[in-house]
Design a protein around this motif. Sequence first.
Motif, PDB file in Angstrom:
ATOM      1  N   ASP A 171       1.532   1.864   4.199  1.00 24.84           N
ATOM      2  CA  ASP A 171       0.288   1.919   4.983  1.00 24.84           C
ATOM      3  C   ASP A 171      -0.747   2.827   4.339  1.00 24.84           C
ATOM      4  N   ARG A 172      -0.304   3.950   3.780  1.00 25.19           N
ATOM      5  CA  ARG A 172      -1.266   4.889   3.195  1.00 25.19           C
ATOM      6  C   ARG A 172      -1.915   4.308   1.953  1.00 25.19           C
ATOM      7  N   LEU A 173      -1.162   3.476   1.201  1.00 21.56           N
ATOM      8  CA  LEU A 173      -1.735   2.829   0.022  1.00 21.56           C
ATOM      9  C   LEU A 173      -2.755   1.776   0.440  1.00 21.56           C
ATOM     10  N   LEU A 174      -2.411   1.006   1.465  1.00 17.56           N
ATOM     11  CA  LEU A 174      -3.319  -0.027   1.957  1.00 17.56           C
ATOM     12  C   LEU A 174      -4.625   0.581   2.454  1.00 17.56           C
ATOM     13  N   LYS A 175      -4.534   1.724   3.113  1.00 15.81           N
ATOM     14  CA  LYS A 175      -5.742   2.386   3.617  1.00 15.81           C
ATOM     15  C   LYS A 175      -6.669   2.768   2.467  1.00 15.81           C
ATOM     16  N   ARG A 176      -6.097   3.306   1.394  1.00 19.26           N
ATOM     17  CA  ARG A 176      -6.910   3.685   0.238  1.00 19.26           C
ATOM     18  C   ARG A 176      -7.516   2.447  -0.424  1.00 19.26           C
ATOM     19  N   PHE A 177      -6.726   1.387  -0.492  1.00 18.12           N
ATOM     20  CA  PHE A 177      -7.218   0.144  -1.088  1.00 18.12           C
ATOM     21  C   PHE A 177      -8.387  -0.407  -0.284  1.00 18.12           C
ATOM     22  N   ARG A 178      -8.231  -0.493   1.031  1.00 16.02           N
ATOM     23  CA  ARG A 178      -9.294  -1.044   1.877  1.00 16.02           C
ATOM     24  C   ARG A 178     -10.566  -0.221   1.776  1.00 16.02           C
ATOM     25  N   THR A 179     -10.428   1.095   1.738  1.00 11.65           N
ATOM     26  CA  THR A 179     -11.606   1.962   1.635  1.00 11.65           C
ATOM     27  C   THR A 179     -12.366   1.704   0.348  1.00 11.65           C
ATOM     28  N   PRO A 239     -18.604  -4.493 -10.448  1.00  9.83           N
ATOM     29  CA  PRO A 239     -17.615  -4.466 -11.535  1.00  9.83           C
ATOM     30  C   PRO A 239     -16.671  -3.259 -11.413  1.00  9.83           C
ATOM     31  N   TYR A 240     -15.455  -3.489 -11.080  1.00 17.21           N
ATOM     32  CA  TYR A 240     -14.451  -2.433 -11.015  1.00 17.21           C
ATOM     33  C   TYR A 240     -13.071  -3.075 -11.072  1.00 17.21           C
ATOM     34  N   THR A 241     -12.073  -2.263 -11.379  1.00 17.21           N
ATOM     35  CA  THR A 241     -10.692  -2.730 -11.342  1.00 17.21           C
ATOM     36  C   THR A 241      -9.889  -1.788 -10.455  1.00 17.21           C
ATOM     37  N   ILE A 242      -8.912  -2.349  -9.767  1.00 15.74           N
ATOM     38  CA  ILE A 242      -7.937  -1.551  -9.029  1.00 15.74           C
ATOM     39  C   ILE A 242      -6.548  -1.964  -9.505  1.00 15.74           C
ATOM     40  N   THR A 243      -5.806  -0.992  -9.986  1.00 11.49           N
ATOM     41  CA  THR A 243      -4.402  -1.212 -10.318  1.00 11.49           C
ATOM     42  C   THR A 243      -3.581  -0.662  -9.163  1.00 11.49           C
ATOM     43  N   TYR A 264      10.495  -8.144   0.795  1.00 10.44           N
ATOM     44  CA  TYR A 264       9.741  -8.651   1.947  1.00 10.44           C
ATOM     45  C   TYR A 264       8.656  -7.649   2.360  1.00 10.44           C
ATOM     46  N   ALA A 265       8.995  -6.353   2.341  1.00 10.97           N
ATOM     47  CA  ALA A 265       8.013  -5.325   2.707  1.00 10.97           C
ATOM     48  C   ALA A 265       6.832  -5.344   1.744  1.00 10.97           C
ATOM     49  N   PHE A 266       7.117  -5.485   0.431  1.00 17.43           N
ATOM     50  CA  PHE A 266       6.005  -5.571  -0.519  1.00 17.43           C
ATOM     51  C   PHE A 266       5.187  -6.832  -0.287  1.00 17.43           C
ATOM     52  N   ASP A 267       5.843  -7.937   0.018  1.00 13.21           N
ATOM     53  CA  ASP A 267       5.112  -9.176   0.273  1.00 13.21           C
ATOM     54  C   ASP A 267       4.137  -8.992   1.438  1.00 13.21           C
ATOM     55  N   GLU A 268       4.546  -8.245   2.450  1.00 11.65           N
ATOM     56  CA  GLU A 268       3.623  -7.958   3.556  1.00 11.65           C
ATOM     57  C   GLU A 268       2.451  -7.114   3.074  1.00 11.65           C
ATOM     58  N   GLU A 269       2.732  -6.133   2.220  1.00 11.85           N
ATOM     59  CA  GLU A 269       1.650  -5.349   1.616  1.00 11.85           C
ATOM     60  C   GLU A 269       0.703  -6.263   0.858  1.00 11.85           C
ATOM     61  N   PHE A 270       1.289  -7.142   0.061  1.00 13.40           N
ATOM     62  CA  PHE A 270       0.485  -8.066  -0.743  1.00 13.40           C
ATOM     63  C   PHE A 270      -0.397  -8.928   0.165  1.00 13.40           C
ATOM     64  N   GLY A 271       0.169  -9.408   1.268  1.00  8.82           N
ATOM     65  CA  GLY A 271      -0.615 -10.202   2.211  1.00  8.82           C
ATOM     66  C   GLY A 271      -1.781  -9.417   2.774  1.00  8.82           C
ATOM     67  N   GLU A 272      -1.549  -8.131   3.067  1.00  5.21           N
ATOM     68  CA  GLU A 272      -2.634  -7.284   3.582  1.00  5.21           C
ATOM     69  C   GLU A 272      -3.712  -7.064   2.519  1.00  5.21           C
ATOM     70  N   LEU A 273      -3.292  -6.902   1.281  1.00  2.74           N
ATOM     71  CA  LEU A 273      -4.251  -6.717   0.188  1.00  2.74           C
ATOM     72  C   LEU A 273      -5.155  -7.943   0.054  1.00  2.74           C
ATOM     73  N   VAL A 274      -4.548  -9.114   0.037  1.00  4.98           N
ATOM     74  CA  VAL A 274      -5.313 -10.351  -0.094  1.00  4.98           C
ATOM     75  C   VAL A 274      -6.222 -10.550   1.113  1.00  4.98           C
ATOM     76  N   SER A 275      -5.717 -10.241   2.311  1.00 11.19           N
ATOM     77  CA  SER A 275      -6.544 -10.367   3.523  1.00 11.19           C
ATOM     78  C   SER A 275      -7.764  -9.460   3.460  1.00 11.19           C
ATOM     79  N   SER A 276      -7.580  -8.253   2.921  1.00 12.89           N
ATOM     80  CA  SER A 276      -8.721  -7.325   2.779  1.00 12.89           C
ATOM     81  C   SER A 276      -9.783  -7.911   1.863  1.00 12.89           C
ATOM     82  N   LEU A 277      -9.360  -8.529   0.781  1.00 16.68           N
ATOM     83  CA  LEU A 277     -10.314  -9.129  -0.151  1.00 16.68           C
ATOM     84  C   LEU A 277     -11.042 -10.307   0.495  1.00 16.68           C
TER      85      LEU A 277
END
Length: 756
Positions: free
Chosen positions: A418-426, A435-439, A499-512
């Motif tokens: 959750d803490r990683l997703l919060k930083r990503f969304r921000t 133009p930027y990249t996020i790893t 499965y937990a990472f896949d949920e993270e991945f889904g949240e990342l894509v949803s944010s985009l």
Amino acid sequence: MGPNQAPLFPIRLFKISLYYSVFFYLFFLLFNTSFTIMGVDVGDFLKQYLGAFFGVYVTTTIKVFAVSLFLHTCLFSLLYLLFRFWEKEKTSWLLLVGMVFGIECFALFQSMILFPQIYGEFFFFRYPSFAPFLYFLTDHISPIVPSFVLASVVLVFFGTLIRQVYRHKTKESFFAIVHVLLLGLFHMHGLYWLGLVYFGILLWQGNRYQNVHIRTYGLVIILLLVFYLFPNLWSGISSFRFSKEEGKPPIFILSADSLRYDKIGKQIDGISITPNIDLFKADAFQFHDHHTTIPRTFPSWTDTLTGKYAMEHKIRDMFPSPEEKKRIGSASFPTIQQILKKIGYDHFAIGSFAADIFPRANFGFDEVYAPNFNARIMTVQRTAETQILLLPFLVDSWFSGGMYLKEMDGLSTWGNGDRLLKRFRTLVKERKGSPYTITYFSSVIHFPYTPAYPHYKRYTNPNYYGKYKYLKFVDPTDSSLPNEKEISQIRGLFDSAVYAFDEEFGELVSSLKEQGIYDDAIIILTADHGEALYEDIHGQGHGEHLRGESVTHVPFMIKFPKSSKLPVTNEIQKDFFGITTSVDLVPTLMDYFEIPLKSEYPGKSLLTVLGEKDWKENRFVYAETGIWFSDVGDHFFQKQRIPYPNILSLHQVVPEEDYQIMITDPIYRETIAFSKHRSIQNSNYKLIYIPTREGVKFELYDRIKDPLNQINLYPNHPMASKMKEVLYQTVLTWETASLAGEYLIPSSLSDINENL
């Protein structure tokens, strides 16, 4: 209470908090301190640098105790405030202590249910007789139960505070609001030192808050509320600074440590364990036979981001020397981030504990939101982990905490994304389509496999009760094979983490998608390496050997912008089955942006095969092992290698490099490089080079018919001599190595005359 003491925070209350904090700090320090990390005794290692490291231990103890004192003082202060509003300020200290202890216990219970892995060592190595209590909590109690109790306490408190202000509207009431808002801000942002200073001012100023006008209190309250909203307000305002630029789409490298290729789309009970990645595949080109060049995180990412082999840039293990680290980002080994910086890109890295590599070298990121890794940080973590009542507040499991000790971000047992997703969304909200990249690098799949609640239950056996119930403890010196039930549990943990990472991945894509930039972005999904999970005799882990498909074979998918000139329609063939490698990423992106290559790269641009199924030529890719952490054990690879000492004997803590843990002895570094197993493989065969004291051994396997690599075809197979020739030519070319008989002699860093 003296005439000048603050009625809302008397000295008596601070003394109670101080005594309480000292008692529990010393109690847990005495009865919960261990020099065992994941079952490995590092006591002798710590003694080696205890003298030179004494100052770090002292500052660590002060830091952790200061956090404890601040949190306890906050709880005592707020409870005393509640009793004062009830006109019972003479409440017994025993009642106050009991209530604070009760609140902390409920916070602990909630944290244990959410993140039982964090408490794994306590229950399985230090006090295993208490393990049934942890089983009871995770099996029968929902985290909603302790959350409800804690929320009820908070509601009662705020209800009483609002009622007090509404009924009386006194200066004391308004000061109480300011007091609560300040403590909330300190807590949310982990400002414990400022909080302790604030409590000191309260004791010093006494009841002088009565001299402040009510209107002033009103302005202060409004200002504090603005501070609560400030991060979101600033993010919205800051986004106006950035704008989309034609031909420069945002780039997202989304990855997970140890994610195996064969886990993508794996079915359990007829349902895929990666549903979000499965959906993403429809929009992306998938490279099905993709391999990492070295199955260890630091060198693997260095290879990926520089496009060069570890044998050339010399980052070949997790503990590079200062001289080796300086080569990353040099003129000879620029990263893709540094290359894209020249055309206007900014770069960010976000990750959990395994992403500690990014702050440790010059990868070209403008900001790194990931933990560091060094002996000082390990000391903070080990000290904080002893304070079991404090941990819930340090790992963000209750009331928006988690910012007190940034070192806790590097806990390997804290698998919450959750803490990683919060930083990503921000970041995405602020930068949008500029133009930027996020790893983005998740560590939830890396051992000890620690998905948070409820994921750790998803594919595991609910009737299993043993030390692998919540995580896979790791001991590199232990070669004993778990029994069948334990192996099943460990694999279940791994699948649950996927499965937990896949949920993270889904949240990342949803944010985009929510920000409207998904279609116009370059999105890459990959991993640094895979993981052996007791297939055949391969053991568990990564980097020790090159047998089988599980360690080097990782997913690799790229989604290009719809507006690009590339063939990205659904009608085109998007599945590529030819062999590819992690050093292909840099040439591919440079080709996409039409940036000329200034030097020769071992990888190939994958743009040239979009829409194809395979290479027209017979392509070979290279890989090598990582460092062996242990020099003991009955593993097959321990019997097949040139020995060197245990990692605890090899590495040093280097104070000049921010107490980083490094292997600095050039003799050992050359021995490690010389001892590596190396492989070359194409779509059908794999040849492994194994130097031993008795000579060089070779193993040749049919990847299609023999994916576990059990039948050695060397030297009689027709491909044996061809692949041996390709392997030697690859190493001699990219490492400028030399030959001594069949031994490959790596080039020494001291032999390389290069202006970095």
